[in-house]
Scaffold this motif. Structure first.
Motif, PDB file in Angstrom:
ATOM      1  N   GLY A   1       0.824  -1.195   0.000  1.00  7.56           N
ATOM      2  CA  GLY A   1       0.000   0.000   0.000  1.00  7.56           C
ATOM      3  C   GLY A   1       0.861   1.248   0.000  1.00  7.56           C
ATOM      4  O   GLY A   1       2.043   1.203   0.321  1.00  7.56           O
ATOM      5  N   ARG A   2       0.219   2.343  -0.369  1.00  7.58           N
ATOM      6  CA  ARG A   2       0.900   3.631  -0.456  1.00  7.58           C
ATOM      7  C   ARG A   2      -0.095   4.705  -0.059  1.00  7.58           C
ATOM      8  O   ARG A   2      -1.231   4.686  -0.523  1.00  7.58           O
ATOM      9  CB  ARG A   2       1.391   3.828  -1.888  1.00  7.58           C
ATOM     10  N   THR A   3       0.342   5.654   0.798  1.00  7.31           N
ATOM     11  CA  THR A   3      -0.581   6.688   1.268  1.00  7.31           C
ATOM     12  C   THR A   3       0.187   7.889   1.815  1.00  7.31           C
ATOM     13  O   THR A   3       1.400   7.824   2.011  1.00  7.31           O
ATOM     14  CB  THR A   3      -1.541   6.128   2.349  1.00  7.31           C
ATOM     15  N   ILE A   4      -0.548   8.961   2.057  1.00  7.07           N
ATOM     16  CA  ILE A   4      -0.014  10.157   2.708  1.00  7.07           C
ATOM     17  C   ILE A   4      -0.395  10.096   4.181  1.00  7.07           C
ATOM     18  O   ILE A   4      -1.552   9.821   4.516  1.00  7.07           O
ATOM     19  CB  ILE A   4      -0.594  11.448   2.080  1.00  7.07           C
TER      20      ILE A   4
ATOM     21  N   GLU B   1       4.735  10.827   2.575  1.00  6.65           N
ATOM     22  CA  GLU B   1       4.145   9.764   1.761  1.00  6.65           C
ATOM     23  C   GLU B   1       4.883   8.488   2.098  1.00  6.65           C
ATOM     24  O   GLU B   1       6.117   8.453   2.107  1.00  6.65           O
ATOM     25  CB  GLU B   1       4.266  10.074   0.269  1.00  6.65           C
TER      26      GLU B   1
END
Length: 151
Positions: free
Chosen positions: A36-39, A57
């Motif tokens: 997953g990838r997010t701020i 991030e």
């Protein structure tokens, strides 16, 4: 006597990079999968890290067995104030992350496309492993170990 509060697991190792995309590409080449990838931002985040106004991030990458994770962070705010990427292998603090792989030579060939530099050489340790250290993107120190299965 067992302590009352027992360790459940190691959740992840964190790395801070300038380019999240390059780091994701490099670790995917090693064999980790992007989970997953997010701020991450907000007052709660700054309260955890002690960095007011934090905006970062992150990408969570997981090993194929699902047991180990690497959290890669690119700070958007506040500005980065320290850089330890060129530290030698005997520097205090973070040293390296070690991965067990099937074929060091083949992997090193693929990683060369990412600008990887071999430190020293690939060596055999006690007829058990072939080992090496490399500098990955942004100078991140990585260890590679290939088990030797002698019959």
């Amino acid at each position: 006597m067992m302590p009352e509060n027992r360790l459940l697991r190691m959740d992840n190792v964190g790395l801070v990079v300038e380019s999240l995309d390059k780091a994701i590409s490099f670790f995917a080449e090693i064999g980790l999968e992007l989970e997953g990838r997010t701020i991450i931002e907000g007052k709660w985040a700054g309260r955890v890290t002690g960095l007011d106004g934090q905006r970062v991030e992150i990408a969570m990458m997981v090993t194929p067995d699902g047991h180990s994770r690497l959290e890669i962070s690119q700070f958007l705010a506040p500005p980065v104030i320290s850089d330890h990427r060129a530290a030698p292998v005997n520097a205090l603090g973070y040293l390296r992350v070690m991965f067990t792989v099937e074929d060091i030579d083949e992997l090193l060939s693929r990683l060369s496309k990412h600008g990887t530099q071999l430190l020293g050489e690939v060596v055999e340790y006690e007829n058990t492993y072939r080992l090496c250290y490399i500098r990955g993107p942004e100078g991140i120190l990585i260890g590679l170990a290939e088990p030797l299965n002698h019959s």
